[in-house]
Scaffold this motif. Structure first.
Motif, PDB file in Angstrom:
ATOM      1  N   GLU A 236      27.062  -1.284  26.221  1.00  0.00           N
ATOM      2  CA  GLU A 236      26.910   0.014  25.576  1.00  0.00           C
ATOM      3  C   GLU A 236      27.567   1.093  26.426  1.00  0.00           C
ATOM      4  OE1 GLU A 236      22.762   0.938  25.240  1.00  0.00           O
ATOM      5  OE2 GLU A 236      22.342   0.458  27.347  1.00  0.00           O
ATOM      6  N   ASP A 237      27.925   2.176  25.779  1.00  0.00           N
ATOM      7  CA  ASP A 237      28.397   3.367  26.484  1.00  0.00           C
ATOM      8  C   ASP A 237      27.941   4.570  25.676  1.00  0.00           C
ATOM      9  OD1 ASP A 237      30.388   2.538  24.510  1.00  0.00           O
ATOM     10  OD2 ASP A 237      31.635   4.171  25.262  1.00  0.00           O
ATOM     11  N   PHE A 238      27.513   5.643  26.361  1.00  0.00           N
ATOM     12  CA  PHE A 238      26.942   6.780  25.653  1.00  0.00           C
ATOM     13  C   PHE A 238      26.841   7.982  26.580  1.00  0.00           C
ATOM     14  CE2 PHE A 238      23.747   3.950  27.347  1.00  0.00           C
ATOM     15  CZ  PHE A 238      22.826   4.777  27.994  1.00  0.00           C
ATOM     16  N   TYR A 239      26.833   9.145  25.971  1.00  0.00           N
ATOM     17  CA  TYR A 239      26.664  10.413  26.688  1.00  0.00           C
ATOM     18  C   TYR A 239      25.171  10.690  26.791  1.00  0.00           C
ATOM     19  CZ  TYR A 239      27.695  15.310  27.932  1.00  0.00           C
ATOM     20  OH  TYR A 239      27.806  16.516  28.563  1.00  0.00           O
ATOM     21  N   THR A 240      24.700  10.986  28.002  1.00  0.00           N
ATOM     22  CA  THR A 240      23.276  11.114  28.198  1.00  0.00           C
ATOM     23  C   THR A 240      22.971  12.039  29.375  1.00  0.00           C
ATOM     24  OG1 THR A 240      21.213   9.839  28.456  1.00  0.00           O
ATOM     25  CG2 THR A 240      23.134   9.087  29.712  1.00  0.00           C
ATOM     26  N   ILE A 241      21.740  11.988  29.817  1.00  0.00           N
ATOM     27  CA  ILE A 241      21.300  12.691  31.016  1.00  0.00           C
ATOM     28  C   ILE A 241      20.925  11.650  32.060  1.00  0.00           C
ATOM     29  CG2 ILE A 241      19.587  14.275  32.002  1.00  0.00           C
ATOM     30  CD1 ILE A 241      21.498  15.629  30.070  1.00  0.00           C
TER      31      ILE A 241
ATOM     32  N   VAL B 180      36.088  -4.459  25.398  1.00  0.00           N
ATOM     33  CA  VAL B 180      36.634  -3.172  24.963  1.00  0.00           C
ATOM     34  C   VAL B 180      37.752  -2.749  25.900  1.00  0.00           C
ATOM     35  CG1 VAL B 180      36.065  -0.750  24.543  1.00  0.00           C
ATOM     36  CG2 VAL B 180      34.388  -2.530  24.017  1.00  0.00           C
ATOM     37  N   LYS B 181      38.796  -2.166  25.336  1.00  0.00           N
ATOM     38  CA  LYS B 181      39.928  -1.718  26.142  1.00  0.00           C
ATOM     39  C   LYS B 181      39.538  -0.536  27.032  1.00  0.00           C
ATOM     40  CE  LYS B 181      43.672  -3.092  22.999  1.00  0.00           C
ATOM     41  NZ  LYS B 181      44.819  -2.576  22.195  1.00  0.00           N
ATOM     42  N   THR B 182      40.067  -0.545  28.230  1.00  0.00           N
ATOM     43  CA  THR B 182      39.841   0.557  29.167  1.00  0.00           C
ATOM     44  C   THR B 182      40.195   1.890  28.525  1.00  0.00           C
ATOM     45  OG1 THR B 182      40.196  -0.791  31.134  1.00  0.00           O
ATOM     46  CG2 THR B 182      40.615   1.560  31.352  1.00  0.00           C
ATOM     47  N   GLY B 183      41.310   1.952  27.849  1.00  0.00           N
ATOM     48  CA  GLY B 183      41.755   3.199  27.244  1.00  0.00           C
ATOM     49  C   GLY B 183      40.748   3.766  26.260  1.00  0.00           C
ATOM     50  N   ASP B 184      40.125   2.887  25.471  1.00  0.00           N
ATOM     51  CA  ASP B 184      39.130   3.340  24.494  1.00  0.00           C
ATOM     52  C   ASP B 184      37.873   3.850  25.193  1.00  0.00           C
ATOM     53  OD1 ASP B 184      40.841   2.645  22.441  1.00  0.00           O
ATOM     54  OD2 ASP B 184      39.967   0.653  22.172  1.00  0.00           O
ATOM     55  N   LEU B 185      37.440   3.119  26.217  1.00  0.00           N
ATOM     56  CA  LEU B 185      36.262   3.536  26.978  1.00  0.00           C
ATOM     57  C   LEU B 185      36.471   4.901  27.623  1.00  0.00           C
ATOM     58  CD1 LEU B 185      34.902   0.447  28.970  1.00  0.00           C
ATOM     59  CD2 LEU B 185      33.594   2.001  27.527  1.00  0.00           C
ATOM     60  N   VAL B 186      37.617   5.048  28.261  1.00  0.00           N
ATOM     61  CA  VAL B 186      37.919   6.292  28.963  1.00  0.00           C
ATOM     62  C   VAL B 186      38.019   7.455  27.991  1.00  0.00           C
ATOM     63  CG1 VAL B 186      39.678   7.489  30.330  1.00  0.00           C
ATOM     64  CG2 VAL B 186      39.006   5.146  30.910  1.00  0.00           C
TER      65      VAL B 186
ATOM     66  N   PRO C 111      41.127  -0.771  37.283  1.00  0.00           N
ATOM     67  CA  PRO C 111      41.733  -0.120  36.107  1.00  0.00           C
ATOM     68  C   PRO C 111      40.838   0.952  35.491  1.00  0.00           C
ATOM     69  CG  PRO C 111      42.049  -2.497  36.013  1.00  0.00           C
ATOM     70  CD  PRO C 111      41.075  -2.244  37.126  1.00  0.00           C
ATOM     71  N   LEU C 112      39.571   0.644  35.309  1.00  0.00           N
ATOM     72  CA  LEU C 112      38.657   1.583  34.659  1.00  0.00           C
ATOM     73  C   LEU C 112      38.472   2.852  35.491  1.00  0.00           C
ATOM     74  CD1 LEU C 112      36.650   2.347  32.459  1.00  0.00           C
ATOM     75  CD2 LEU C 112      34.926   0.951  33.625  1.00  0.00           C
ATOM     76  N   THR C 113      38.262   2.705  36.776  1.00  0.00           N
ATOM     77  CA  THR C 113      38.019   3.881  37.612  1.00  0.00           C
ATOM     78  C   THR C 113      39.274   4.718  37.804  1.00  0.00           C
ATOM     79  OG1 THR C 113      38.345   2.588  39.655  1.00  0.00           O
ATOM     80  CG2 THR C 113      36.096   2.776  38.812  1.00  0.00           C
ATOM     81  N   VAL C 114      40.409   4.090  37.914  1.00  0.00           N
ATOM     82  CA  VAL C 114      41.674   4.826  38.042  1.00  0.00           C
ATOM     83  C   VAL C 114      41.902   5.702  36.819  1.00  0.00           C
ATOM     84  CG1 VAL C 114      44.198   4.586  37.986  1.00  0.00           C
ATOM     85  CG2 VAL C 114      42.864   3.309  39.655  1.00  0.00           C
ATOM     86  N   ARG C 115      41.678   5.154  35.634  1.00  0.00           N
ATOM     87  CA  ARG C 115      41.950   5.914  34.423  1.00  0.00           C
ATOM     88  C   ARG C 115      40.902   7.020  34.205  1.00  0.00           C
ATOM     89  NH1 ARG C 115      45.464   7.373  32.887  1.00  0.00           N
ATOM     90  NH2 ARG C 115      45.601   6.981  30.644  1.00  0.00           N
ATOM     91  N   LEU C 116      39.653   6.751  34.582  1.00  0.00           N
ATOM     92  CA  LEU C 116      38.643   7.811  34.499  1.00  0.00           C
ATOM     93  C   LEU C 116      39.022   8.980  35.401  1.00  0.00           C
ATOM     94  CD1 LEU C 116      35.378   5.655  34.524  1.00  0.00           C
ATOM     95  CD2 LEU C 116      36.102   7.167  32.657  1.00  0.00           C
ATOM     96  N   LYS C 117      39.478   8.673  36.600  1.00  0.00           N
ATOM     97  CA  LYS C 117      39.833   9.727  37.536  1.00  0.00           C
ATOM     98  C   LYS C 117      41.142  10.411  37.146  1.00  0.00           C
ATOM     99  CE  LYS C 117      38.698   9.340  41.881  1.00  0.00           C
ATOM    100  NZ  LYS C 117      37.561  10.291  41.855  1.00  0.00           N
ATOM    101  N   ASP C 118      42.039   9.667  36.512  1.00  0.00           N
ATOM    102  CA  ASP C 118      43.256  10.296  35.996  1.00  0.00           C
ATOM    103  C   ASP C 118      42.920  11.425  35.022  1.00  0.00           C
ATOM    104  OD1 ASP C 118      45.024   8.720  37.414  1.00  0.00           O
ATOM    105  OD2 ASP C 118      45.428   7.332  35.757  1.00  0.00           O
ATOM    106  N   HIS C 119      41.784  11.287  34.341  1.00  0.00           N
ATOM    107  CA  HIS C 119      41.355  12.290  33.356  1.00  0.00           C
ATOM    108  C   HIS C 119      40.368  13.292  33.941  1.00  0.00           C
ATOM    109  CE1 HIS C 119      43.166   9.397  30.563  1.00  0.00           C
ATOM    110  NE2 HIS C 119      43.212  10.396  29.684  1.00  0.00           N
ATOM    111  N   GLY C 120      40.196  13.279  35.243  1.00  0.00           N
ATOM    112  CA  GLY C 120      39.399  14.305  35.899  1.00  0.00           C
ATOM    113  C   GLY C 120      37.915  14.029  36.040  1.00  0.00           C
TER     114      GLY C 120
END
Length: 217
Positions: free
Chosen positions: A27-32, A72-78, A103-112
């Motif tokens: 799962e992935d979701f926006y939360t607190i 799930v693709k890294t790009g979609d997750l990010v 791959p996942l952490t690099v792309r997350l950080k690429d987006h700030g």
């Protein structure tokens, strides 16, 4: 590759290959953020499937078998994390370090986004991580190579043995590491153990699963 240093995207770097990398996702979701040092902060949770630790008190046992979950693709997750507006992503599990997080952490950080992780430390570190929460388990000990990078030590307590285990791990952590004890949700007697221990050992603090009190996913 593992780094706690700020990742900087190189000019002209090709990212399509990284975006195509697949991760088993429960799962992935926006939360607190519900527990630990960053309690109460908006965050994007990425729960990867697969676990070789398998705590009997785990409240996400569905995450253990990665074959039951889609890749799930890294790009979609990010992109979902970026679209949420969260300032940081928390990679958790299962045991997230069973996977190469580069791959996942690099792309997350690429987006700030800052990147946090919660891990048992039973597998080698990978990726570019800004905050490492170590939640060590007595029945599958953390690797010694993890300890120099621990920002937060969060030990789940059921009995006095867990308090002893917490001290063993704290001795291996850097001086700056935030030390937290967390009562196991279904073991009310652990609360008294922790309260008394923290009063006698004030270098420790208490972490609560506030998301359960607030009914926040």
């Amino acid at each position: 590759m593992f780094s706690t240093k700020e990742h900087t995207k190189k000019k002209g770097e090709v990212t399509s290959g990284l975006d195509a990398v697949l991760y088993p996702l429960m799962e992935d979701f926006y939360t607190i953020q519900g527990e630990g040092a960053h309690t109460g902060r908006a965050s994007y949770f990425i729960r990867l499937a697969g676990c070789d630790v398998q705590c009997w008190w785990c409240d996400v046992k569905d995450s253990w078998d990665e074959t039951k979950h889609p890749k799930v693709k890294t790009g979609d997750l990010v992109q979902r994390a970026v679209d949420s507006g969260a300032p940081f992503a928390v990679i958790t599990g299962g045991e997230p370090l069973l996977h190469n997080l580069e791959p996942l952490t690099v792309r997350l950080k690429d987006h700030g986004l800052k990147v946090h992780i919660e891990t048992s430390g039973s597998s080698p570190l990978s990726g570019h991580l800004d905050w490492i929460t170590l939640s060590p388990k007595r029945f599958k000990k953390p690797l010694d190579e993890v300890f120099p990078y621990v920002d937060e030590l969060k030990v789940v307590v059921l009995t006095n043995k867990d308090l002893q285990w917490a001290e063993v791990n704290a001795q291996k952590c850097p001086e700056h590491t935030k030390l937290l004890l967390q009562p196991e949700w279904d073991t009310p007697k652990s609360i008294d153990l922790i309260v008394d221990y923290v009063k006698d050992n004030p270098e420790w603090g208490i972490s609560l699963q506030t998301h359960k009190f607030l009914n926040v996913p």
